[in-house]
Scaffold this active site. Structure first.
Site, short mmCIF file in Angstrom:
data_model
loop_
_atom_site.label_atom_id
_atom_site.label_comp_id
_atom_site.label_asym_id
_atom_site.label_seq_id
_atom_site.Cartn_x
_atom_site.Cartn_y
_atom_site.Cartn_z
N SER A 182 0.84 -1.20 0.00
CA SER A 182 0.00 0.00 0.00
C SER A 182 0.87 1.25 0.00
O SER A 182 0.37 2.35 -0.17
CB SER A 182 -0.93 -0.01 1.21
OG SER A 182 -0.21 -0.23 2.38
N HIS B 234 -3.44 -3.74 -5.16
CA HIS B 234 -3.68 -3.27 -3.80
C HIS B 234 -5.11 -3.58 -3.38
O HIS B 234 -6.06 -2.93 -3.84
CB HIS B 234 -3.40 -1.75 -3.72
CG HIS B 234 -3.57 -1.18 -2.35
ND1 HIS B 234 -3.92 0.12 -2.11
CD2 HIS B 234 -3.43 -1.76 -1.14
CE1 HIS B 234 -4.00 0.31 -0.81
NE2 HIS B 234 -3.71 -0.80 -0.20
N ASN C 18 -5.27 5.96 -0.60
CA ASN C 18 -4.59 6.49 0.58
C ASN C 18 -4.19 7.94 0.39
O ASN C 18 -4.13 8.71 1.35
CB ASN C 18 -3.36 5.64 0.91
CG ASN C 18 -3.78 4.33 1.57
OD1 ASN C 18 -4.90 4.22 2.07
ND2 ASN C 18 -2.91 3.34 1.55
N GLU D 252 -7.00 -1.62 -6.41
CA GLU D 252 -6.18 -0.69 -7.18
C GLU D 252 -5.13 -1.52 -7.91
O GLU D 252 -4.40 -2.31 -7.28
CB GLU D 252 -5.48 0.31 -6.26
CG GLU D 252 -6.41 1.37 -5.68
CD GLU D 252 -5.66 2.39 -4.81
OE1 GLU D 252 -5.90 3.58 -4.98
OE2 GLU D 252 -4.85 1.98 -3.95
#
Ligand code: 3H9
Length: 702
Positions: free
Chosen positions: A424, A445, A495, A457
């Site tokens: 991540s 991800h 994120n 992702e």
């Protein structure tokens, strides 16, 4: 091309619906006209004693009304007319002088199910692709072709509301148990059984249907007082779940209640009026856009993947989640590896729990459960990696460790195997520096818990080939995920835009706002959970690590709020540790832990006003999202919005962060950010993309 074919077979008119120029059958205005003409003809056809309807598509019955037509509706009156036309057609089917039966195989949704409900008899296949439901509220609508009137009359108000208010889709077996379907058969005999039923009905036979639900069902559904209670409880539940942000379920409730009170004809009228109003609401427009964006995404990179064997390195929580979900969804052969056998055993148990859960919820049969469990195996060596098509690593988040694993995997796997990292925070291009075959290295991800989180992702590195991207996207999709392809930059997309939002919640907490207050405000705004709860769920250590990486990459704008480090130092890692900002006991959240305030050195004192809290946490996320779009982190605003909706539950009725910027208008967002930058600091300075849009009245969406 006509969509309906009609042939006479042994006294039965067999009607086949097949929109040859469309991937699924839908009921458009043109199809409605064809149905009307066909039924008019069949009424006068002496050779037809009954009518049997089938789909000509291999795996689809009818996917509902044509959603494309909703986009073009320009007024509530026009939408009301559309619904009334549907009523007219289906009332004709329901009152047809000859019995009409349907043989259902594949998705039978929305207007498709409403069609079936108007028929005298429903036969469905027991195939997993056969699913029945009324998903209209998911599009901000209500069943507008009589579903809200006919379903409660067939299966009782309680069971019908359960489906209608949540927009549920049920498998055929459940639909049969509920009484929606009269007979359940294997696909091979669908046609024969349906025709036999048509023949019997034509001969005067009438099916006897028991009202499901037994005595309790009778008490609650069968008398006005019981029904009043059912509706009151349903209303309370809808309000609780929607927070008043979604008008459709309440309108659907009203249509059902009105129809049961005033009779079906009046109920249909009310249903059409409410459908008309809903169809032109902003919420419905947004949800329809999300439907189309999601289906478009399914097609991008839509090549078939060849993954037959998946290998996973790291049998921890993530690795086991990926293993269990992959076997449950894609039915592939999965091999897990970790450094020692006890870890592998733990991973196998965790992967199996995902299958156990599916069995418990009757998503798979006992037989499938046994078969799927046998597909998962594990080892403390790379034995079995020689047949891998895709390897996903979910080991410790450290560049050297990941590179070492990559080297070992490359040595153990065939040339064609793709190596995917579930990192991540680490750039894929950096990991791939250790690769012999960097073109086959990619990021996948997943979000935790893997079995439940719908987003993936996919991150190509600098040298990743398009074929590798296709394999990762296609396999992610087979795992039931919505995949977005994002750029290899720190934090990727999710994120990156979550970090400023979480940080801001931390800053606000330090200014004396109560933890529950921050969470409550954001839930009221439409998020499924507030930012502080989300921090506890994700894990404070994980959040700290991610925010540290982003701070290092982007500087002071993304400086983490100091509260995270203080909690991590105290071992308060969130739910998994049994303590974080909240207390946990027996896996349940038990309110805010006063010790958390003491630790960060604040006492809740009211602090910042609610309107400012909302503005700060929301605008900081929108600003970062706009900036990241400008940097090409996502390929389009559509991908960015779908990512935010599926990645962390950005409120669907707001369409996504970029759609929300468009709604507010870039000029207003920029002005508000500038005011916040003056008052609270440079981190709020509006990004170039927004400033540019504000200057030239630009938007993310045309
Ligand atoms: C309704 O019925 C209202 C009524 O109560 C009252 C009216 C008055 N319309 O998803 P896929 C397209 S509301 C138009 O990739 P899958 C889709 O856009 C409706 N188009 O396939 C895509 O097009 P393209 C209630 C539709 O096999 C293509 O079909 N019904 C519709 O993964 C393939 O779709 C729903 O909400 C539609 N109704 O899944 C069901 N449905 O290839 C919505 C699909 O050009 N549909 N398309 O991009 C679904 O859930 C899934 O599409 C389905 C198939 C399960 C059917």
């Amino acid at each position: 091309m006509p969509a309906l074919r009609c042939e006479l077979q042994d006294g039965i008119a067999v009607v086949t619906l097949d929109l040859t120029d469309h991937p699924v059958n839908v009921i458009s205005r043109a199809v409605k006209d064809e149905f009307n003409a066909t039924f008019e003809r069949l009424a006068a056809e002496p050779g037809a004693q009954a009518v049997a309807l089938f789909s000509g598509k291999p795996d689809n019955f009818i996917a509902g009304a044509d959603i494309e037509e909703f986009v073009k509706l320009s007024s509530a009156a026009e939408a009301e007319r559309l619904s009334a036309d549907g009523h007219e057609m289906l009332s004709r089917v329901a009152a047809f002088p000859k019995p009409v039966v349907v043989g259902i195989h594949g998705a039978c949704l929305g207007g498709g199910l409403e069609f079936a409900l108007a028929c005298a008899y429903r036969v469905a296949t027991d195939h997993p692709k056969t699913q029945l439901g009324l998903p209209e509220v998911q599009l901000g609508l209500l069943p507008g072709a009589g579903g809200g009137q006919r379903l409660p009359r067939l299966i009782g108000a309680r069971a019908a509301l359960d489906i209608i208010l949540a927009g549920k889709v049920e498998r055929a077996r459940k639909a049969f148990q509920l009484g929606i379907v009269d007979e359940l058969v294997p696909p091979a005999i669908l046609r024969d059984i349906t025709l036999a039923a048509a023949k019997k009905l034509a001969g005067g036979w009438r099916p006897r249907r028991k009202r499901p639900g037994g005595f309790v069902g009778w008490v609650l559904d069968g008398n006005p007082l019981g029904r009043m209670l059912v509706f009151r409880m349903a209303r309370q539940q809808v309000l609780k779940q929607t927070g008043g942000n979604y008008p459709a379920p309440l309108a659907a409730l009203e249509a059902v209640e009105y129809g049961l009170r005033h009779g079906i004809a009046e109920g249909l009228k009310r249903e059409a009026q409410l459908f008309g109003r809903l169809a032109v609401t902003d919420v419905s427009r947004k949800l329809v856009q999300i439907f189309f964006a999601t289906t478009q995404l399914k097609k991008d990179y839509g090549v078939a993947d060849e993954v037959k064997r998946l290998c996973i390195v790291g049998a921890g929580f993530m690795g086991a989640g990926i293993a269990g979900t992959a076997v449950a969804q894609a039915g592939v052969d999965v091999r897990m590896k970790d450094s020692d056998l006890p870890r592998v055993a733990k991973g196998l148990i965790a992967a199996r729990e995902i299958l156990d859960d599916r069995l418990k919820r009757r998503r798979i049969t006992k037989y499938e459960h046994t078969r799927l469990i046998a597909l998962v195996s594990g080892s403390d060596s790379y034995a079995g990696f020689g047949r891998a098509d895709l390897v996903i690593e979910a080991v410790f988040e450290d560049l050297q460790v990941k590179q070492q694993v990559l080297r070992e995997v490359e040595a153990a796997t065939p040339e064609h195997a793709v190596f995917a990292s579930n990192t991540s925070t680490i750039p894929i291009t950096r990991i791939a520096e250790a690769a012999q075959r960097p073109e086959r290295v990619i990021g996948m991800h997943f979000f935790s818990p893997v079995a439940r989180m719908p987003l993936l992702e996919v991150i190509p590195g600098a040298r990743t080939t398009p074929g590798t991207v296709s394999t990762a996207v296609a396999f992610g999709r087979r795992m039931g995920k919505t995949a977005i392809v994002v750029k290899d930059t720190p934090g990727f997309w999710i994120n990156r835009i979550l970090a400023p939002y979480m940080n801001e919640a931390g800053h606000i907490l330090l200014e004396g706002v109560a933890i529950e207050e921050i969470d409550r405000l954001m839930v009221q705004w439409g998020f499924p959970v507030g930012p502080i709860t989300l921090l506890d769920e994700v894990g404070l250590d994980v959040a700290q690590k991610a925010s540290g990486v982003l701070h290092a990459a982007f500087g002071d704008r993304l400086v983490p709020a100091p509260v995270f480090a203080l909690l991590v130092k105290d071992g308060r890692l969130g739910r998994k540790a049994g303590k974080g900002f909240y207390k946990y006991a027996n896996g349940k959240k038990r309110g805010v832990d006063p010790a958390a305030y003491a630790l960060v050195g604040v006492h809740p004192n009211g602090g910042v006003r609610p309107a400012e809290i909302l503005q700060r946490v929301v605008l900081t996320m929108l600003n970062e999202a706009a900036r990241a779009v400008g940097e090409g982190v996502v390929r389009s605003p559509r991908d960015g919005d779908i990512g935010a909706l599926f990645g962390f539950g950005f409120p669907p009725f707001r369409g996504g962060p970029l759609r929300h910027v468009d709604d507010l208008g870039a000029a207003r967002v920029v002005a508000d950010l500038e005011r916040l930058a003056d008052r609270c600091g440079e981190r709020f300075s509006p990004c170039e993309v927004l400033q540019d849009q504000a200057r030239r009245h630009g938007k993310f969406y045309p």
